[in-house]
Scaffold this motif. Structure first.
Motif, short mmCIF file in Angstrom:
data_model
loop_
_atom_site.label_atom_id
_atom_site.label_comp_id
_atom_site.label_asym_id
_atom_site.label_seq_id
_atom_site.Cartn_x
_atom_site.Cartn_y
_atom_site.Cartn_z
N PHE A 163 -23.45 -29.43 -34.80
CA PHE A 163 -24.27 -30.19 -33.85
C PHE A 163 -25.37 -30.97 -34.55
O PHE A 163 -25.81 -32.02 -34.07
CB PHE A 163 -24.88 -29.23 -32.81
N PHE A 164 -25.84 -30.50 -35.71
CA PHE A 164 -26.95 -31.16 -36.40
C PHE A 164 -26.48 -32.09 -37.51
O PHE A 164 -27.28 -32.53 -38.34
CB PHE A 164 -27.93 -30.12 -36.98
N GLN A 165 -25.18 -32.43 -37.52
CA GLN A 165 -24.62 -33.17 -38.66
C GLN A 165 -25.34 -34.47 -38.95
O GLN A 165 -25.46 -34.88 -40.11
CB GLN A 165 -23.13 -33.44 -38.41
N ASN A 166 -25.85 -35.14 -37.91
CA ASN A 166 -26.57 -36.40 -38.14
C ASN A 166 -27.76 -36.24 -39.09
O ASN A 166 -28.15 -37.19 -39.77
CB ASN A 166 -27.07 -36.99 -36.81
N PHE A 167 -28.35 -35.05 -39.12
CA PHE A 167 -29.47 -34.81 -40.03
C PHE A 167 -29.05 -34.91 -41.49
O PHE A 167 -29.91 -35.05 -42.37
CB PHE A 167 -30.07 -33.42 -39.80
N ALA A 168 -27.74 -34.81 -41.77
CA ALA A 168 -27.27 -34.74 -43.16
C ALA A 168 -26.48 -35.97 -43.57
O ALA A 168 -25.84 -35.96 -44.62
CB ALA A 168 -26.41 -33.49 -43.36
N LEU A 169 -26.51 -37.02 -42.76
CA LEU A 169 -25.68 -38.19 -43.03
C LEU A 169 -26.53 -39.45 -43.17
O LEU A 169 -27.48 -39.66 -42.42
CB LEU A 169 -24.67 -38.37 -41.90
N LYS A 170 -26.16 -40.29 -44.13
CA LYS A 170 -26.84 -41.56 -44.40
C LYS A 170 -28.35 -41.33 -44.51
O LYS A 170 -28.80 -40.61 -45.38
CB LYS A 170 -26.47 -42.60 -43.35
N ASN A 171 -29.16 -41.93 -43.61
CA ASN A 171 -30.62 -41.75 -43.70
C ASN A 171 -31.11 -40.52 -42.96
O ASN A 171 -32.30 -40.22 -42.98
CB ASN A 171 -31.33 -42.99 -43.14
N GLY A 172 -30.21 -39.83 -42.29
CA GLY A 172 -30.59 -38.62 -41.56
C GLY A 172 -31.44 -38.87 -40.34
O GLY A 172 -32.09 -37.94 -39.85
N ASP A 173 -31.42 -40.11 -39.82
CA ASP A 173 -32.39 -40.46 -38.79
C ASP A 173 -31.76 -40.74 -37.42
O ASP A 173 -32.41 -41.31 -36.54
CB ASP A 173 -33.21 -41.68 -39.23
N GLN A 174 -30.49 -40.37 -37.23
CA GLN A 174 -29.87 -40.55 -35.92
C GLN A 174 -30.13 -39.31 -35.04
O GLN A 174 -30.37 -38.22 -35.55
CB GLN A 174 -28.37 -40.79 -36.07
N PRO A 175 -30.08 -39.46 -33.71
CA PRO A 175 -30.46 -38.36 -32.83
C PRO A 175 -29.52 -37.16 -32.95
O PRO A 175 -28.32 -37.30 -33.19
CB PRO A 175 -30.37 -38.97 -31.42
N VAL A 176 -30.09 -36.00 -32.75
CA VAL A 176 -29.34 -34.75 -32.64
C VAL A 176 -29.70 -34.13 -31.29
O VAL A 176 -30.88 -33.96 -30.97
CB VAL A 176 -29.70 -33.78 -33.79
N TYR A 177 -28.68 -33.81 -30.51
CA TYR A 177 -28.91 -33.25 -29.17
C TYR A 177 -28.85 -31.73 -29.25
O TYR A 177 -27.84 -31.16 -29.66
CB TYR A 177 -27.87 -33.78 -28.19
N ILE A 178 -29.95 -31.09 -28.87
CA ILE A 178 -30.03 -29.64 -28.99
C ILE A 178 -30.18 -28.95 -27.63
O ILE A 178 -30.38 -27.75 -27.59
CB ILE A 178 -31.17 -29.22 -29.94
N HIS A 179 -30.07 -29.67 -26.54
CA HIS A 179 -30.14 -29.09 -25.19
C HIS A 179 -31.46 -28.34 -24.97
O HIS A 179 -31.60 -27.21 -25.44
CB HIS A 179 -28.98 -28.12 -24.94
N PRO A 180 -32.40 -28.89 -24.26
CA PRO A 180 -32.29 -30.09 -23.44
C PRO A 180 -32.85 -31.35 -24.12
O PRO A 180 -32.89 -32.40 -23.50
CB PRO A 180 -33.16 -29.74 -22.24
N TYR A 181 -33.26 -31.22 -25.38
CA TYR A 181 -33.92 -32.33 -26.04
C TYR A 181 -32.98 -33.02 -27.04
O TYR A 181 -32.10 -32.39 -27.63
CB TYR A 181 -35.16 -31.86 -26.79
N ALA A 182 -33.18 -34.29 -27.20
CA ALA A 182 -32.62 -35.02 -28.33
C ALA A 182 -33.76 -35.27 -29.30
O ALA A 182 -34.87 -35.62 -28.88
CB ALA A 182 -31.99 -36.34 -27.89
#
Length: 715
Positions: free
Chosen positions: A73-92
């Motif tokens: 679920f947190f993969q965006n944190f580890a890709l490219k600049n790491g700055d795309q949203p991660v949705y953790i229910h209920p927050y992005a």
């Protein structure tokens, strides 16, 4: 990630269980894919991929020696600049420039899609940031959580799925900044200055709790700044800005989770356990499928039915308790149909079977794609099982020869033009083509859709090992290595693969994005191919007498089915999605963390037959568990049939529509199937006839018949 629970280390996946064990209840499935000695020592040849990102950019150094998640679920944190949203229910949440930006997202809906909109509602950082802040570091992670460190700011965030709070740990005396794109209407402290109420111009109310008194500027300017502070900061949205919910949040604010894991306790049961700190009760949020599965007998929990926050996945409801127990109804894992095929239908099936088997030709296969090649292998394996079911074993030697000729080169590394290799950087199997071309094999080299591709191979291997046990013994290690890539359960220092690669333990279904970032988060298109992956693993367990693998594969297949029925199957009158979307759709095409799309990746939304087909294929005995609601099936087929009048509709897609039609109109569907001029590359006329003739008579109960179910081994 922490140490594995002791029970996960107690057994390995090795020899078939002792004879006396087969008469007892299944052992805990968390012991599943600790491979046997032979399997543990087998790895496909190692390669140095030229397309994979460098995990050291974002994972802390101590995590790099173990396999890393590629579908989390947190993969965006580890890709490219790491700055795309991660949705953790209920927050992005977004991480950028040593700032964590928090959104309580709203939804935009049309008849074609639903989209969760990220708005920078609050952002928290240190007031003084270096000119060039270091990138965040993922310092730990678990099934339900990730910890994000901002080394240059003394801030760490415990991001735990389903927590109504964002929790920040401030390690040294640091002045904090809280900003927003909205106007701040008020920022009011309580008497002890350990709670602040922030009201924004967008009608949101946020509550900020601290472990000790803090001074926040209250001049209503953004950003709000604090004096130097160290300790815990917790931030929560106040549902509907209704002050009555402060009575729920206030007493639980001192108790915060720092991580969460999912534990396999027994067949068809999953337990959530959170590591928590502070004092008082733990409040978490359950989505609609959680609430269906939550066992009050085995969980000391209180469901707060009035405490709800919104989500694209349905309302999230408050649950108080340190652990949850989720229980599923068992599903049957069988080689053959559950109802059986009447002998009066054998001749028609055998006629098609002999023709389909006669056309098998391994040297005539043109594709080098791991996905399409896997489908062809599984298609042939279906013919073998159907031959068993209709008692026409004469074709088995031809099928066995074809399966050997197609599977062995992939396992032995002699397949020309492609093959399986091992990537040590992230820990997993890639293909030769995918190691140098990120677009090859549908992104397999970037870990996209591993359960899809490998599920087909595992299905074929399971069947071949069933009809040729000597072959199965010879290639057992390779079979387990393929399965372990997406179904390793335990956390072991010598593991070569991450824990259950594709499965999301909070959402309770799989993802297929791999190491591709997107503002919409993770995504999955075909739920049925995900079901096939876990069903095939369970069959592998059956053929090798491995009760743990059977139990784990069965449970994950059951969870995938329940999730598909909850979020992909759009039922008339359902309140899961907005009315305009529900009115126009009976299936979601691609489901993302932050979006629902009516189109599929290869076809527009108007091509409804493609949507139905990709959520149905491959056609298997377990398919009837996935599509078990007769009323919904009739509505789905009625919704789809007009699309078949469009010019150029593929015969293969028609076949899947007619297969579902056969559930309630056997004779009508049978006539249409016989008139087809072609079939999907993973399907056949034999398989369609088998499906129709194994639907049974109207009102017939589903039973085991002569089949062997894994659950039947223990009772």
């Amino acid at each position: 990630m922490g140490s594995p629970p002791p029970e996960e280390e107690s057994q390995t996946l090795s020899s078939p269980p002792p004879e006396e064990e087969s008469q007892t209840k299944s052992p805990p499935p968390q012991q599943t894919l600790r491979p046997p000695a032979a399997a543990a020592s087998f790895l496909f040849p190692e390669t140095q991929s030229t397309v994979l990102p460098d995990p050291s950019n974002f994972f802390s150094q101590d995590l790099l020696s173990s396999p890393l998640p590629t579908e989390s679920f947190f993969q965006n944190f580890a890709l490219k600049n790491g700055d795309q949203p991660v949705y953790i229910h209920p927050y992005a949440v977004k991480s950028s420039s040593a700032t964590l930006t928090i959104s309580y997202p709203s939804c935009s809906s049309t008849s074609a899609f639903i989209h969760q909109i990220f708005t920078a509602d609050l952002a928290i950082s240190a007031t003084q940031k270096p000119d060039s802040p270091q990138p965040h570091k993922i310092s730990s992670f678990n099934d339900l959580s990730v910890t994000l460190d901002f080394p240059s700011s003394n801030l760490s965030f415990y991001l735990v799925r389903g927590s109504p709070f964002i929790t920040c740990s401030v390690s040294n005396a640091t002045s904090l900044s809280i900003s927003t794109i909205h106007s701040i209407l008020s920022c009011s402290p309580n008497d002890s200055k350990t709670k602040y109420t922030i009201k924004l111009s967008n009608n949101q109310t946020w509550l900020v709790y601290t472990s000790s008194p803090i001074d926040l500027a209250t001049n209503c300017l953004s950003p709000i700044t604090s004096n130097e502070f160290s300790g815990i900061v917790r931030i929560a949205i106040l549902p509907n800005s209704d002050p009555k919910f402060e009575a729920t949040l206030d007493p639980v604010s001192p108790c915060y989770p720092v991580s969460g894991e999912a534990v396999f306790t027994k067949p068809f049961a999953l337990e959530y356990k959170w590591e928590k700190k502070g004092s008082g009760d733990l409040l978490m949020l359950a989505h609609p499928l959680h609430l269906q599965l939550l066992s009050h007998e085995d969980s000391d929990v209180t469901v707060l039915e009035d405490f709800k926050v919104k989500s694209i996945d349905g309302d999230l409801v408050g649950v108080v308790g340190d652990s949850w127990s989720l229980k599923l109804d068992p599903i049957l894992i069988t080689w053959h149909s559950n109802r059986g095929v009447g002998e009066e239908s054998y001749a028609e099936i055998v006629s098609a079977l002999v023709k389909d088997v006669g056309e098998l030709n391994s040297s005539g296969i043109a594709t080098k794609s791991s996905y399409f090649y896997g489908k062809l292998i599984a298609r042939a394996a279906r013919l073998a099982l159907i031959a068993e079911e209709v008692a026409h074993l004469d074709v088995i030697p031809t099928i066995r020869k074809f399966l050997k000729e197609t599977i062995e080169p992939w396992l032995a590394g002699t397949f020309g033009g492609n093959g399986f290799l091992y990537d040590k950087k992230w820990g997993g199997i890639v293909t030769k083509q995918g190691a140098t071309d990120s677009g090859a094999d549908f992104g397999f080299g970037l870990y996209s859709g591993h359960h899809y591709h490998l599920g087909y191979f595992v299905y074929g291997i399971s069947v071949l090992a069933k009809i040729d046990p000597a072959w199965g013994r010879k290639y057992r290690a390779q079979a387990y290595s393929l399965t372990a890539d997406y179904l390793t359960v335990g956390r072991h220092s010598d593991s070569h693969y991450p824990r259950i690669r594709c499965f999301d333990f909070y959402k309770l279904h799989s993802w297929r994005s791999g190491l591709n970032e997107s503002a919409d988060g993770r995504n999955q298109e075909s739920t049925s191919e995900a079901v096939n992956a876990y069903y095939s693993a369970a069959l592998l367990g059956l053929v090798y007498g491995d009760t743990h693998l059977v139990a784990t594969g069965s449970m994950l297949a059951a969870l995938e089915i329940r999730a598909a029925q909850m979020w992909w199957h759009v039922k008339e009158g359902s309140n899961m999605y907005e009315q305009d979307f529900t009115r126009e759709n009976r299936l979601v095409g691609v489901l993302w963390s932050n979006k629902r799309d009516s189109a599929v990746c290869f076809a527009p939304s108007e091509w409804k037959e493609c949507r139905l087909g990709i959520q149905l294929l491959p056609l298997l005995p377990i398919t009837e568990a996935l599509f078990s609601d007769a009323g919904f099936i009739r509505d789905l087929v009625t919704w789809t049939l007009p699309s078949l009048s469009r010019e150029g509709v593929g015969e293969g897609w028609k076949g899947f529509v007619y297969a579902l039609e056969g559930i309630y109109d056997k004779e009508g569907a049978l006539g249409k199937i016989k008139n087809l001029n072609g079939h999907d590359d993973g399907n056949s006329l034999t398989n369609l006839l088998w499906w129709i003739h194994s639907r049974g008579k109207e009102g017939q109960e589903v039973g085991l018949g002569h089949n062997v179910s894994w659950s039947g081994l223990y009772h």
